[in-house]
Scaffold this active site. Structure first.
Site, short mmCIF file in Angstrom:
data_model
loop_
_atom_site.label_atom_id
_atom_site.label_comp_id
_atom_site.label_asym_id
_atom_site.label_seq_id
_atom_site.Cartn_x
_atom_site.Cartn_y
_atom_site.Cartn_z
N LYS A 22 0.86 -1.24 0.10
CA LYS A 22 0.19 0.01 -0.03
C LYS A 22 0.87 1.33 -0.19
CE LYS A 22 -3.46 2.42 2.58
NZ LYS A 22 -4.50 2.49 3.76
N GLU A 62 10.79 -4.87 4.22
CA GLU A 62 10.63 -6.17 3.82
C GLU A 62 10.30 -6.31 2.23
OE1 GLU A 62 8.92 -4.98 6.28
OE2 GLU A 62 9.02 -6.24 8.21
N GLY A 113 -4.77 -1.59 5.06
CA GLY A 113 -3.94 -2.99 4.54
C GLY A 113 -4.59 -4.06 4.99
N ARG A 114 -5.04 -4.36 6.17
CA ARG A 114 -5.85 -5.62 6.53
C ARG A 114 -7.10 -5.86 5.99
NH1 ARG A 114 -4.41 -2.23 10.47
NH2 ARG A 114 -5.99 -1.57 11.79
N GLU A 135 -4.35 -6.39 15.18
CA GLU A 135 -3.80 -5.05 14.59
C GLU A 135 -5.02 -3.97 14.57
OE1 GLU A 135 -0.41 -4.47 11.61
OE2 GLU A 135 -1.99 -4.20 10.29
N HIS A 176 -4.45 -32.93 18.61
CA HIS A 176 -3.13 -33.87 19.00
C HIS A 176 -2.11 -32.83 19.49
CE1 HIS A 176 -5.19 -37.41 17.38
NE2 HIS A 176 -5.75 -36.29 16.56
N LYS A 200 9.76 -0.66 13.83
CA LYS A 200 10.30 -0.34 12.80
C LYS A 200 11.43 0.59 12.93
CE LYS A 200 6.11 -0.97 10.12
NZ LYS A 200 5.11 -0.23 9.12
#
Ligand SMILES: O=P(O)(O)OC[C@H]1O[C@](O)(CO)[C@@H](O)[C@@H]1O
Length: 554
Positions: free
Chosen positions: A213, A219, A274-275, A360, A391, A519
């Site tokens: 965005k 990254e 973004g999400r 977030e 399990h 960051k």
């Protein structure tokens, strides 16, 4: 000013809050099974269907009064007005001065125009048409790499909301995905992820989607630069990059600076968080995988849930109820975490997706008005698919010291022909909810052990360990089938659940300042590591760790 809570409403809210506190203290530990015994219609009355999804929330420590108090709390928190503001495109993300209009991305143009205006709706349609055209060309093989070969592999380079949504959806809809091109996702700055993917690919037949965005995310940009170097190292020229790199972003200037031409960029808008962005051009990898028509079905499923959320009364409103049941335990039962267990291998990425969506959005401790919250907000959200989780961590869900409410999610119809597997999968899903609720008392355990012929001493030693207190709550969500419309509705359901909870908790679900500090510190530490020296004035742990890294790296 829609977000100002008027003093009388605030006083009313405080009174409802107090009533809920008292009601939980009085009823929150009572056995759920007694609620079923007292009401033969409980399942019918505490379940509902919406947008093709079925929610059973009857296995909760929740009676009629609790439910009506929770609905009163939502009302007193201003839910009706705030929901209207969300859909109208009001500036509800106050700290960033933006609307949150992901719902417009999946609405028919006429409805989208009500919030983004006609030009806005036309822009949404135009970007989607460009994405569909591009996706079609990549799928058909009309879009070719620089050697003239067809694209066999598409790699999405993005992180957070520019990764989790598309990655989860492509995984979930695998039976609807085209065989070629294959889709890959790389998010981590850990070069191991990119390296693992690139090792298997041929640069001449690989297309990269750089999805960010902001187009400033370290990254994604680091991965994109390394991917470009990989392409160039294979003999491709700078001009060939255009055949192998496209971008999805709101930042045209940064995309251009990176060297991706405007015709290879698909835009969206700052009012798409973004999400909440998989419905926008961020969904391009989804479109490539399942095709534009199926992508439209995903949008239609989400829109059906939007309409339900917008218009259904609170007591018959699935996102509202899911949110309020969560609040019941979190705020009045002091639970700290919430598990989401999809009984679906294809939904294995759903918990990770929901972690960003929920934590977030609502992992905040300051209210939208800037006050420190006096109540808890988002719990830790976690999960793994069933039956695998059974399990691993179900021991703790059944016998651990914490109460952990659970959402079980399953599709009734399988995407494969292995009918025995599907029957067993669903049997396990239903069984877990039942076992968690009923438990097994010590008396029953003792009788069973005696019937197995165990001696009195052994029974005495193990009986308590083998008992289950039960009364552990769960919701069960059933999809008819895990197909695009159902998945769209499921995602929108959780988006709106998060919104309702944000309203009750009075936090802004659409900013994420909590990710910034780390960051900034990482950038400073990286500068120092690059310079090869540890700066003065750091705490002992930070400087000690940095010194150790520098020493080992030589
Ligand atoms: O799409 P972008 O701008 O690269 O951001 C990626 C992600 O990073 C975050 O800003 C958090 O660091 C998320 O909110 C976002 O989804």
């Amino acid at each position: 000013m829609i977000f100002e809570t008027h003093p009388p409403l605030r006083a009313h809210r405080a009174a409802v809050w107090q009533s809920l506190r008292e009601h939980f203290a009085a009823t929150g530990s009572a056995p759920m099974s007694a609620l079923f015994d007292a009401d033969a219609q409980r399942f019918e009355r505490f379940s509902l269907e919406a947008a093709g999804l079925f929610l059973d929330y009857s296995k909760n420590r929740l009676d009629e009064r609790a439910l009506s108090l929770l609905i009163a709390l939502a009302d007193a928190s201003g839910l009706p007005a705030k929901r209207a503001a969300l859909f109208d495109g009001a500036t509800i993300n106050l700290t960033e001065g933006r609307a949150a209009l992901h719902t417009a991305l999946r609405a028919p143009a006429a409805i989208a125009a009500e919030s983004v205006g006609e030009p806005g709706a036309a822009e949404i349609a135009a970007v989607r048409a460009r994405c569909a055209d591009f996706a079609g060309r990549v799928r058909s093989g009309a879009w070719r790499g620089h050697t003239g070969e067809r694209i066999t592999d598409v790699v999405n380079l993005g992180i957070g909301g520019s990764d989790l949504g598309p990655r989860m959806v492509v995984d979930a809809l695998r039976p609807f995905c085209v065989e070629l091109p294959r889709l890959h996702f790389v998010a981590n700055i850990d070069g191991a992820e990119l390296d693992d993917v690139l090792q298997r690919l041929d640069p001449a037949t690989t297309l990269f989607i750089v999805a960010s965005k902001t187009f400033t995310t370290i990254e994604t940009l680091t991965n994109a630069r390394s991917a470009r170097r990989w392409l160039l190292a294979s003999g491709a020229s700078q001009a060939d990059v255009a055949r192998h790199f496209v971008a999805v972003s709101t930042n045209a200037q940064a995309v251009a600076e990176f060297g991706i031409a405007a015709e290879n960029m698909f835009g969206f808008w700052d009012w798409v968080g973004g999400r909440y962005s998989l419905w926008s051009a961020i969904g391009l990898p989804i479109m490539i995988a399942i095709g534009p028509a199926r992508f439209d079905e995903l949008l239609a499923g989400a829109h059906a849930m939007d309409e339900h959320f917008r218009h259904a009364p609170a007591h018959a409103n699935m996102p509202v109820l899911l949110a309020l049941v969560g609040i019941w335990y979190r705020n009045f039962g002091a639970t700290a975490s919430h598990a989401v267990i999809p009984y679906s291998q294809h939904l294995q990425r759903l918990p990770a997706y929901l972690q960003q969506l929920e934590m977030e959005s609502n992992g905040k401790s300051v209210s939208i008005d800037g006050e420190v919250l006096a109540h808890a907000s988002c719990p830790v959200v976690w999960g793994e698919p069933g039956t695998n989780g059974q399990h691993a961590f179900f021991q703790l869900l059944h016998q651990g010291s914490d109460l952990i409410p659970i959402d079980f999610i399953a599709a009734v119809e399988a995407s494969h022909g292995l009918h025995e597997h599907q029957r067993l999968l669903l049997a396990n899903c239903i069984a877990q909810g039942s076992a968690l609720m009923h438990g097994k008392d010590e008396g029953t355990v003792r009788t069973e052990l005696a019937a197995q012929g165990l001696d009195a001493n052994t029974i005495e030693r193990v009986a308590r360990h083998r008992g289950f207190a039960g009364n552990r709550p769960s919701n069960t969500l059933l999809l008819k089938k895990l197909d695009p419309p159902a998945l769209g509705a499921l995602i929108a359901l959780y988006e709106h659940k998060v919104f309702v909870q944000s309203v009750v908790w009075n936090v802004n679900a659409f900013d994420q300042f909590g990710v910034e500090l780390g960051k900034v510190v990482a950038r400073r530490i990286d500068d120092a590591l690059r310079a090869g020296s540890v700066p003065q004035g750091l705490d002992g742990s930070t400087s000690g760790l940095m010194a150790r890294v520098l020493e080992r790296q030589g």
